[in-house]
Design a protein around this motif. Structure first.
Motif, PDB file in Angstrom:
ATOM      1  N   GLY A 150       0.820  -1.207   0.000  1.00 25.01           N
ATOM      2  CA  GLY A 150       0.000   0.000   0.000  1.00 25.01           C
ATOM      3  C   GLY A 150       0.852   1.254   0.000  1.00 25.01           C
ATOM      4  N   LEU A 151       2.004   1.198   0.665  1.00 24.99           N
ATOM      5  CA  LEU A 151       2.899   2.345   0.708  1.00 24.99           C
ATOM      6  C   LEU A 151       3.496   2.615  -0.667  1.00 24.99           C
ATOM      7  CD1 LEU A 151       4.009   4.363   2.809  1.00 24.99           C
ATOM      8  CD2 LEU A 151       5.969   2.849   3.113  1.00 24.99           C
ATOM      9  N   GLU A 152       3.877   1.553  -1.361  1.00 16.11           N
ATOM     10  CA  GLU A 152       4.415   1.703  -2.717  1.00 16.11           C
ATOM     11  C   GLU A 152       3.347   2.247  -3.667  1.00 16.11           C
ATOM     12  OE1 GLU A 152       6.016  -2.176  -3.608  1.00 16.11           O
ATOM     13  OE2 GLU A 152       8.043  -1.453  -3.181  1.00 16.11           O
ATOM     14  N   THR A 153       2.098   1.817  -3.478  1.00 16.11           N
ATOM     15  CA  THR A 153       1.012   2.322  -4.319  1.00 16.11           C
ATOM     16  C   THR A 153       0.814   3.816  -4.112  1.00 16.11           C
ATOM     17  OG1 THR A 153      -0.107   0.178  -4.238  1.00 16.11           O
ATOM     18  CG2 THR A 153      -1.435   2.091  -4.855  1.00 16.11           C
ATOM     19  N   VAL A 154       0.836   4.238  -2.850  1.00 15.82           N
ATOM     20  CA  VAL A 154       0.691   5.665  -2.542  1.00 15.82           C
ATOM     21  C   VAL A 154       1.842   6.459  -3.154  1.00 15.82           C
ATOM     22  CG1 VAL A 154       0.687   7.378  -0.681  1.00 15.82           C
ATOM     23  CG2 VAL A 154      -0.624   5.264  -0.431  1.00 15.82           C
ATOM     24  N   LEU A 155       3.051   5.894  -3.095  1.00 17.05           N
ATOM     25  CA  LEU A 155       4.215   6.580  -3.654  1.00 17.05           C
ATOM     26  C   LEU A 155       4.068   6.760  -5.166  1.00 17.05           C
ATOM     27  CD1 LEU A 155       7.095   7.720  -3.196  1.00 17.05           C
ATOM     28  CD2 LEU A 155       7.951   5.422  -3.706  1.00 17.05           C
ATOM     29  N   LYS A 156       3.659   5.708  -5.877  1.00 15.50           N
ATOM     30  CA  LYS A 156       3.494   5.801  -7.330  1.00 15.50           C
ATOM     31  C   LYS A 156       2.427   6.826  -7.707  1.00 15.50           C
ATOM     32  CE  LYS A 156       4.965   1.043  -8.256  1.00 15.50           C
ATOM     33  NZ  LYS A 156       4.540  -0.308  -8.739  1.00 15.50           N
ATOM     34  N   GLN A 157       1.358   6.856  -6.946  1.00 11.70           N
ATOM     35  CA  GLN A 157       0.304   7.832  -7.219  1.00 11.70           C
ATOM     36  C   GLN A 157       0.810   9.261  -7.023  1.00 11.70           C
ATOM     37  OE1 GLN A 157      -2.781   6.569  -4.530  1.00 11.70           O
ATOM     38  NE2 GLN A 157      -3.522   4.940  -5.888  1.00 11.70           N
ATOM     39  N   LEU A 158       1.610   9.473  -5.985  1.00 11.67           N
ATOM     40  CA  LEU A 158       2.139  10.804  -5.720  1.00 11.67           C
ATOM     41  C   LEU A 158       3.157  11.223  -6.780  1.00 11.67           C
ATOM     42  CD1 LEU A 158       2.591  10.711  -1.835  1.00 11.67           C
ATOM     43  CD2 LEU A 158       1.014  12.150  -3.121  1.00 11.67           C
ATOM     44  N   VAL A 159       3.978  10.280  -7.227  1.00  8.35           N
ATOM     45  CA  VAL A 159       4.961  10.586  -8.278  1.00  8.35           C
ATOM     46  C   VAL A 159       4.257  11.097  -9.528  1.00  8.35           C
ATOM     47  CG1 VAL A 159       6.608   9.552  -9.889  1.00  8.35           C
ATOM     48  CG2 VAL A 159       6.762   9.045  -7.451  1.00  8.35           C
ATOM     49  N   SER A 160       3.169  10.425  -9.891  1.00  5.41           N
ATOM     50  CA  SER A 160       2.403  10.843 -11.062  1.00  5.41           C
ATOM     51  C   SER A 160       1.694  12.174 -10.806  1.00  5.41           C
ATOM     52  CB  SER A 160       1.383   9.763 -11.425  1.00  5.41           C
ATOM     53  OG  SER A 160       0.551  10.173 -12.486  1.00  5.41           O
ATOM     54  N   ARG A 161       1.143  12.330  -9.618  1.00  2.00           N
ATOM     55  CA  ARG A 161       0.371  13.524  -9.290  1.00  2.00           C
ATOM     56  C   ARG A 161       1.245  14.767  -9.210  1.00  2.00           C
ATOM     57  NH1 ARG A 161      -3.695  13.790  -4.054  1.00  2.00           N
ATOM     58  NH2 ARG A 161      -4.501  15.912  -4.372  1.00  2.00           N
ATOM     59  N   LEU A 162       2.468  14.616  -8.720  1.00  2.00           N
ATOM     60  CA  LEU A 162       3.374  15.747  -8.559  1.00  2.00           C
ATOM     61  C   LEU A 162       4.202  16.017  -9.809  1.00  2.00           C
ATOM     62  CD1 LEU A 162       4.633  15.050  -4.910  1.00  2.00           C
ATOM     63  CD2 LEU A 162       2.876  16.668  -5.636  1.00  2.00           C
ATOM     64  N   GLY A 163       4.036  15.173 -10.821  1.00  2.00           N
ATOM     65  CA  GLY A 163       4.744  15.397 -12.078  1.00  2.00           C
ATOM     66  C   GLY A 163       6.238  15.179 -11.985  1.00  2.00           C
ATOM     67  N   ILE A 164       6.666  14.181 -11.223  1.00  2.00           N
ATOM     68  CA  ILE A 164       8.085  13.904 -11.057  1.00  2.00           C
ATOM     69  C   ILE A 164       8.535  12.935 -12.153  1.00  2.00           C
ATOM     70  CG2 ILE A 164       9.823  12.893  -9.525  1.00  2.00           C
ATOM     71  CD1 ILE A 164       8.115  13.866  -7.183  1.00  2.00           C
ATOM     72  N   LYS A 165       9.524  13.348 -12.929  1.00  2.00           N
ATOM     73  CA  LYS A 165       9.975  12.554 -14.063  1.00  2.00           C
ATOM     74  C   LYS A 165      10.998  11.483 -13.677  1.00  2.00           C
ATOM     75  CE  LYS A 165       7.443  15.186 -16.627  1.00  2.00           C
ATOM     76  NZ  LYS A 165       6.151  14.673 -17.156  1.00  2.00           N
ATOM     77  N   ARG A 166      11.734  11.745 -12.623  1.00  2.00           N
ATOM     78  CA  ARG A 166      12.790  10.807 -12.224  1.00  2.00           C
ATOM     79  C   ARG A 166      12.190   9.597 -11.528  1.00  2.00           C
ATOM     80  NH1 ARG A 166      17.613  13.797  -9.226  1.00  2.00           N
ATOM     81  NH2 ARG A 166      18.597  11.817  -9.785  1.00  2.00           N
ATOM     82  N   GLN A 167      12.891   8.476 -11.627  1.00  2.00           N
ATOM     83  CA  GLN A 167      12.450   7.256 -10.955  1.00  2.00           C
ATOM     84  C   GLN A 167      12.880   7.321  -9.493  1.00  2.00           C
ATOM     85  OE1 GLN A 167      13.996   3.668 -12.657  1.00  2.00           O
ATOM     86  NE2 GLN A 167      12.477   2.359 -11.686  1.00  2.00           N
ATOM     87  N   VAL A 168      11.935   7.180  -8.609  1.00  2.00           N
ATOM     88  CA  VAL A 168      12.192   7.303  -7.174  1.00  2.00           C
ATOM     89  C   VAL A 168      12.010   5.944  -6.506  1.00  2.00           C
ATOM     90  CG1 VAL A 168      11.563   8.486  -5.040  1.00  2.00           C
ATOM     91  CG2 VAL A 168      11.395   9.688  -7.223  1.00  2.00           C
ATOM     92  N   LYS A 169      12.986   5.576  -5.708  1.00  2.00           N
ATOM     93  CA  LYS A 169      12.953   4.302  -4.987  1.00  2.00           C
ATOM     94  C   LYS A 169      12.529   4.548  -3.540  1.00  2.00           C
ATOM     95  CE  LYS A 169      15.971   0.407  -3.763  1.00  2.00           C
ATOM     96  NZ  LYS A 169      17.372  -0.090  -3.782  1.00  2.00           N
ATOM     97  N   LEU A 170      11.948   3.546  -2.937  1.00  2.00           N
ATOM     98  CA  LEU A 170      11.504   3.639  -1.543  1.00  2.00           C
ATOM     99  C   LEU A 170      12.252   2.601  -0.707  1.00  2.00           C
ATOM    100  CD1 LEU A 170       9.509   4.933   0.492  1.00  2.00           C
ATOM    101  CD2 LEU A 170       7.899   3.111  -0.089  1.00  2.00           C
ATOM    102  N   MET A 171      12.732   3.028   0.458  1.00  2.00           N
ATOM    103  CA  MET A 171      13.425   2.117   1.374  1.00  2.00           C
ATOM    104  C   MET A 171      12.946   2.356   2.793  1.00  2.00           C
ATOM    105  SD  MET A 171      17.501   1.677   2.174  1.00  2.00           S
ATOM    106  CE  MET A 171      18.053   0.534   3.455  1.00  2.00           C
ATOM    107  N   VAL A 172      12.527   1.279   3.443  1.00  2.00           N
ATOM    108  CA  VAL A 172      12.152   1.331   4.861  1.00  2.00           C
ATOM    109  C   VAL A 172      13.248   0.628   5.638  1.00  2.00           C
ATOM    110  CG1 VAL A 172      10.456   0.674   6.595  1.00  2.00           C
ATOM    111  CG2 VAL A 172       9.693   1.359   4.309  1.00  2.00           C
ATOM    112  N   SER A 173      13.852   1.345   6.575  1.00  2.00           N
ATOM    113  CA  SER A 173      15.002   0.815   7.315  1.00  2.00           C
ATOM    114  C   SER A 173      14.655   0.575   8.774  1.00  2.00           C
ATOM    115  CB  SER A 173      16.178   1.801   7.215  1.00  2.00           C
ATOM    116  OG  SER A 173      17.257   1.391   8.033  1.00  2.00           O
ATOM    117  N   SER A 174      15.324  -0.420   9.332  1.00  2.00           N
ATOM    118  CA  SER A 174      15.150  -0.694  10.763  1.00  2.00           C
ATOM    119  C   SER A 174      15.930   0.291  11.617  1.00  2.00           C
ATOM    120  CB  SER A 174      15.610  -2.124  11.078  1.00  2.00           C
ATOM    121  OG  SER A 174      16.968  -2.318  10.693  1.00  2.00           O
ATOM    122  N   LEU A 175      16.837   1.059  10.989  1.00  2.00           N
ATOM    123  CA  LEU A 175      17.584   2.073  11.735  1.00  2.00           C
ATOM    124  C   LEU A 175      16.678   3.258  12.064  1.00  2.00           C
ATOM    125  CD1 LEU A 175      21.018   2.278   9.842  1.00  2.00           C
ATOM    126  CD2 LEU A 175      20.561   1.228  12.058  1.00  2.00           C
TER     127      LEU A 175
END
Length: 226
Positions: A50-75
């Motif tokens: 669900g977090l990745e889905t929200v991220l993809k929707q925001l990338v499209s909505r904000l008009g970001i052309k670059r590919q953005v990766k998501l990382m969740v860390s235990s740190l």
């Protein structure tokens, strides 16, 4: 000739002191980043679809052309944007306990706006300038002011782009503030720094009913001419 010769040695000493300080400051900044990135390896946690889905929707909505990766860390670090070739949004796992991905949409939008604005490159130039002017307190003050204004710009753009109530966004930042005793900032990378979530910042957010719009091209033209 004797007068000019008497100035050569002090000038040479001053230049060597400046150069030594600049090199040491720059190496320390690089070392902090290298140590942080080495500690980050092997700490990736499973990402909620669900977090990745929200991220993809925001990338499209904000008009970001670059590919953005998501990382969740235990740190306990972040949230922040890291990476030059491929921007990566770094999020601490502890922030997502008992919360849905939709609740963190404003926070993800904030980080994506750092990517769209090119704040990572600016942060690197801030690090270099502070290393070159390591002896000048006004440079540190100017960099601190620039960092605060960058965060405020992203705050206003989040409200403008997502059209969300300021109270909802402020609540999201307060959730980050609640973890400030555990979360640590990421060196030389932009993001929501826990210690920067101040009462003044939250007050300005609450005063922005509809956020702000991006400056039109003619404003940038006037700025360049001046």
């Amino acid at each position: 000739a004797s007068t000019s010769a008497s100035w050569e040695k002090p000038i040479a000493i001053a230049l060597w002191v400046w150069l030594t300080g600049a090199v040491i400051a720059l190496l320390l900044s690089i070392a902090r980043c290298v140590v942080f990135l080495s500690r980050l390896k092997g700490t990736a946690c499973p990402i909620d679809p669900g977090l990745e889905t929200v991220l993809k929707q925001l990338v499209s909505r904000l008009g970001i052309k670059r590919q953005v990766k998501l990382m969740v860390s235990s740190l306990p670090v972040g949230p922040a944007v890291i990476g030059f070739r491929r921007p990566t949004i770094l999020l601490p796992e502890m922030l997502f306990r008992d919360r849905t991905p939709e609740e963190w949409e404003p926070l993800l939008a904030h980080e994506l706006l750092h990517v769209r604005r090119g704040d990572l490159a600016i942060a690197c130039w801030q690090t270099v300038s502070q290393a070159c002017w390591w002896f000048h307190p006004l440079v540190r003050w100017a960099n601190a002011c620039l960092t605060r204004q960058t965060e405020l710009c992203c705050d206003e753009e989040v409200l403008s782009e997502l059209q969300i109530p300021p109270a909802k966004y402020a609540r999201c930042l307060l959730d980050v503030l609640e973890e400030k005793q555990l979360l640590r900032s990421v060196p030389a990378f932009p993001g929501v720094r826990p210690l920067s979530v101040t009462a003044s910042r939250l007050e300005k957010i609450m005063k922005c009913e509809h956020g702000c719009r991006r400056s039109p091209w003619w404003c940038w033209g006037i700025f360049l001419i001046l």
